[in-house]
Design an enzyme around this catalytic site. Sequence first.
Site, PDB file in Angstrom:
ATOM      1  N   LYS A   1       0.831  -1.205   0.000  1.00 22.69           N
ATOM      2  CA  LYS A   1       0.000   0.000   0.000  1.00 22.69           C
ATOM      3  C   LYS A   1       0.859   1.247   0.000  1.00 22.69           C
ATOM      4  O   LYS A   1       1.849   1.340   0.721  1.00 22.69           O
ATOM      5  CB  LYS A   1      -0.879   0.066   1.263  1.00 22.69           C
ATOM      6  CG  LYS A   1      -2.028  -0.899   1.315  1.00 22.69           C
ATOM      7  CD  LYS A   1      -2.828  -0.633   2.595  1.00 22.69           C
ATOM      8  CE  LYS A   1      -4.035  -1.516   2.725  1.00 22.69           C
ATOM      9  NZ  LYS A   1      -4.778  -1.211   3.974  1.00 22.69           N
TER      10      LYS A   1
ATOM     11  N   GLU B   1     -11.584   3.482   9.007  1.00 20.82           N
ATOM     12  CA  GLU B   1     -11.858   2.260   8.260  1.00 20.82           C
ATOM     13  C   GLU B   1     -11.241   1.055   8.964  1.00 20.82           C
ATOM     14  O   GLU B   1     -10.080   1.100   9.405  1.00 20.82           O
ATOM     15  CB  GLU B   1     -11.325   2.385   6.831  1.00 20.82           C
ATOM     16  CG  GLU B   1     -11.921   3.559   6.076  1.00 20.82           C
ATOM     17  CD  GLU B   1     -11.664   3.487   4.579  1.00 20.82           C
ATOM     18  OE1 GLU B   1     -10.934   2.578   4.133  1.00 20.82           O
ATOM     19  OE2 GLU B   1     -12.210   4.329   3.853  1.00 20.82           O
TER      20      GLU B   1
ATOM     21  N   GLY C   1      -8.507   5.201  -2.010  1.00 21.00           N
ATOM     22  CA  GLY C   1      -9.297   4.855  -3.182  1.00 21.00           C
ATOM     23  C   GLY C   1      -8.725   3.723  -4.005  1.00 21.00           C
ATOM     24  O   GLY C   1      -9.013   3.614  -5.198  1.00 21.00           O
ATOM     25  N   GLY C   2      -7.906   2.862  -3.366  1.00 18.87           N
ATOM     26  CA  GLY C   2      -7.331   1.730  -4.076  1.00 18.87           C
ATOM     27  C   GLY C   2      -6.109   2.076  -4.913  1.00 18.87           C
ATOM     28  O   GLY C   2      -5.506   1.195  -5.531  1.00 18.87           O
TER      29      GLY C   2
ATOM     30  N   HIS D   1     -10.174  -2.863  -5.759  1.00 15.55           N
ATOM     31  CA  HIS D   1      -9.970  -2.314  -4.412  1.00 15.55           C
ATOM     32  C   HIS D   1     -10.725  -1.001  -4.211  1.00 15.55           C
ATOM     33  O   HIS D   1     -10.398  -0.222  -3.315  1.00 15.55           O
ATOM     34  CB  HIS D   1      -8.481  -2.096  -4.113  1.00 15.55           C
ATOM     35  CG  HIS D   1      -7.631  -3.298  -4.342  1.00 15.55           C
ATOM     36  ND1 HIS D   1      -7.816  -4.473  -3.648  1.00 15.55           N
ATOM     37  CD2 HIS D   1      -6.607  -3.530  -5.205  1.00 15.55           C
ATOM     38  CE1 HIS D   1      -6.934  -5.364  -4.065  1.00 15.55           C
ATOM     39  NE2 HIS D   1      -6.203  -4.823  -5.011  1.00 15.55           N
TER      40      HIS D   1
ATOM     41  N   HIS E   1     -15.108  -4.855   4.731  1.00 15.65           N
ATOM     42  CA  HIS E   1     -14.618  -3.484   4.857  1.00 15.65           C
ATOM     43  C   HIS E   1     -15.721  -2.684   5.553  1.00 15.65           C
ATOM     44  O   HIS E   1     -16.745  -2.370   4.949  1.00 15.65           O
ATOM     45  CB  HIS E   1     -14.321  -2.924   3.474  1.00 15.65           C
ATOM     46  CG  HIS E   1     -13.759  -1.538   3.477  1.00 15.65           C
ATOM     47  ND1 HIS E   1     -12.729  -1.148   2.665  1.00 15.65           N
ATOM     48  CD2 HIS E   1     -14.075  -0.437   4.204  1.00 15.65           C
ATOM     49  CE1 HIS E   1     -12.455   0.128   2.874  1.00 15.65           C
ATOM     50  NE2 HIS E   1     -13.269   0.583   3.808  1.00 15.65           N
TER      51      HIS E   1
ATOM     52  N   ARG F   1     -11.393  13.359   5.701  1.00 19.55           N
ATOM     53  CA  ARG F   1     -12.245  14.156   4.822  1.00 19.55           C
ATOM     54  C   ARG F   1     -13.638  13.562   4.836  1.00 19.55           C
ATOM     55  O   ARG F   1     -13.883  12.537   5.472  1.00 19.55           O
ATOM     56  CB  ARG F   1     -11.690  14.114   3.395  1.00 19.55           C
ATOM     57  CG  ARG F   1     -11.484  12.678   2.890  1.00 19.55           C
ATOM     58  CD  ARG F   1     -11.044  12.616   1.455  1.00 19.55           C
ATOM     59  NE  ARG F   1     -10.574  11.310   1.050  1.00 19.55           N
ATOM     60  CZ  ARG F   1     -11.335  10.270   0.756  1.00 19.55           C
ATOM     61  NH1 ARG F   1     -12.651  10.391   0.816  1.00 19.55           N
ATOM     62  NH2 ARG F   1     -10.822   9.116   0.387  1.00 19.55           N
TER      63      ARG F   1
END
Length: 695
Positions: free
Chosen positions: A186, A303, A192-193, A263, A236, A321
């Site tokens: 990552k 998340e 946003g993947g 993703h 998720h 955000r």
Amino acid sequence: MVLWKVARLYKTFGCSITVPHRFSSTKRRIDKLLIANRGEIACRVIRTARRLGVKTVSVYSSADKNAMHVQMADEAFLIGPPSSQESYLRADKILDVVKKSQCQAVHPGYGFLSENAEFADQCREQGIIFVGPPASAIRDMGIKSTSKKIMKEANVPIIEGYHGDDQSNETLKREAARIGYPIMIKAVRGGGGKGMRIAQSESDFMEALESARSEAQKSFGDSVVLLERFIGEPRHVEVQVFADSYGDAVHLFERDCSVQRRHQKIIEEAPAPGLSAELRSELGAAAVRAAKAVGYVGAGTVEFILDRHSHSFHFMEMNTRLQVEHPVTEMITGTDLVEWQIKIASGERLPLTQSDIRLNGHAFESRIYAEDPAGGFLPGAGPLKHLTTPQVSDDVRVETGVRQGDEVSVHYDPMIAKLVVWGKDRDEALMKMKSNLVHYNIAGLETNVNFLISLCKHKEFAAGNVHTNFIRDYHDSLFPQEKIDDEQKIQAAVALSLLESEAGDIGESNSPFVLESNFRVNHFHQRTVKLFFKDKEFNAMLKMLGRNKYSVSLDDGETWHSVEGEIGTGGSLKCSINGFVTNAKLYHDGKTLALFNDDGKLEFKLPQTKFSTDDGDSVLGFGNVALAPMPGILDKILVKIGDSVKKGEPVAVLIAMKMEFIVRAHKDLKVSDILHKVGDNVQKDTVLVQFETTE
């Protein structure tokens, strides 16, 4: 929060106490707001600001000069060419517009500069209110390695991984082996993947690493990555949090965003299905601890990765955000989170305490994209030639920034709209989502609406058995082979005949339908209609028995069907076939005919006049080409004329909708020609590289 209560108590008795700076607050009125974003979220912010009496200012690139958010705002300023690097990501240009327009505040929306700590700092240094968290919180949560450390100290569960500064290939490869494959790579500043890849084994680790680094650098200006143990079947689940500048923080329950492609989220719901009240409370409490640990102010989302079987959860990241999927939270809590953002940025306290926030009903959000689900969800671009939406009501929202005739640009995210529905429980909400998706009719480019309808009808999704591998595991049932029945063929053939008659009645120059020569007339009262569905041809014979009455055969006259048809207002088709009445909406442009019914869109191709060219077929050769899988910008050419390539080797890299796509050779070949140069803007199916066989 406790410290502030003590402070208020001391003040009551004439004493004073020093409060930490990060929780200090000064009320500042916001009369004029600049939205440093575009499209759907810019329109969303403008609507709430207008309701609050706040004037709005939009910024736009030259590609967006006619966009909805430009027309909706009280004022709008051009800030650069289409590339986001030269427009929406230019903090200096945006801050210059803030001064020119005399705005007190900037709302960053999501994406672009919304999680840019430097931009937040610049705003505050220039006395501009940044409608978002402190720059320190953006930095802490924006760098995933830092955020994991802070969460661990705040007693928020984290997942095992490597978050170190040593970014050498050797170290990362060694750490991946220690953690164990499969491994998740990552971007530390990702979202946003983007900048995210999965390496299944050591053999594909380096290619996945380089691809993640490259995409991260383009998207966030930082190629640093972290490694995490990859959980094979997670859910998720994310929690909406809100905090004010007085040290108070609350959560507004959780959302499930498990069903994803590339993703990236595709459908979200709130609350998450199948969670106990105790688990819901634990998730909310952990999210609030996370927010307080970084001195958070404003809207944020924490998340979590949730094990679908054990329901154990681990912190994944915090988005500093407003999220794309925030409307589902608004629907189940009766709140306007943009209003909360503006008021808290003005220095007000949270509108509600935790005990005041009630969960009511269930909500879904479907993201409607210009993309090809059957083709791997590759994004698309092009004009929205036909666009109609469901009827908006208290429990149905359409969040969009486009209208019919607008274009989905290759330069930005391909999301067209968000369809949001509410029901008293999950079953009712899902039923409303299915019903309203049927009425989201788009023609002119490929979309995911049919896929969303298929997803909502899936028995496992209806049962709430969601996880991040849902699309992979149920691929065959989600993508059944597209077939059409005789009734649909007859509908299409009769629709064309009726459209021709209508065009003749009102005069072709005034007709909304431009008809080509798609009929072969055998004699005065009989004709043959030729159509293509998924490149398969079929013919229908029509005998005209009177106005709008036909006898139709699909098998050269062996079986005839009694048919009546009528086109209503708005392009609706009512068709009675042997007494069975069907209804559909129509779109026709001379090249395609689209029928919209309960299964979504059925698109038929009409025969076109063909013109031969000297090299019309030679370009395609015998499939010895590398094609652009979508519209985009050619970022890299990885081969030279004369190179020999093996099957699966990368030959070019395409950038589209802020994502990187690798174009590979489909067999062992030799490069004979390169037809485009780096930086070229190419359309879908453009030949990038020409090959010759190596045999």
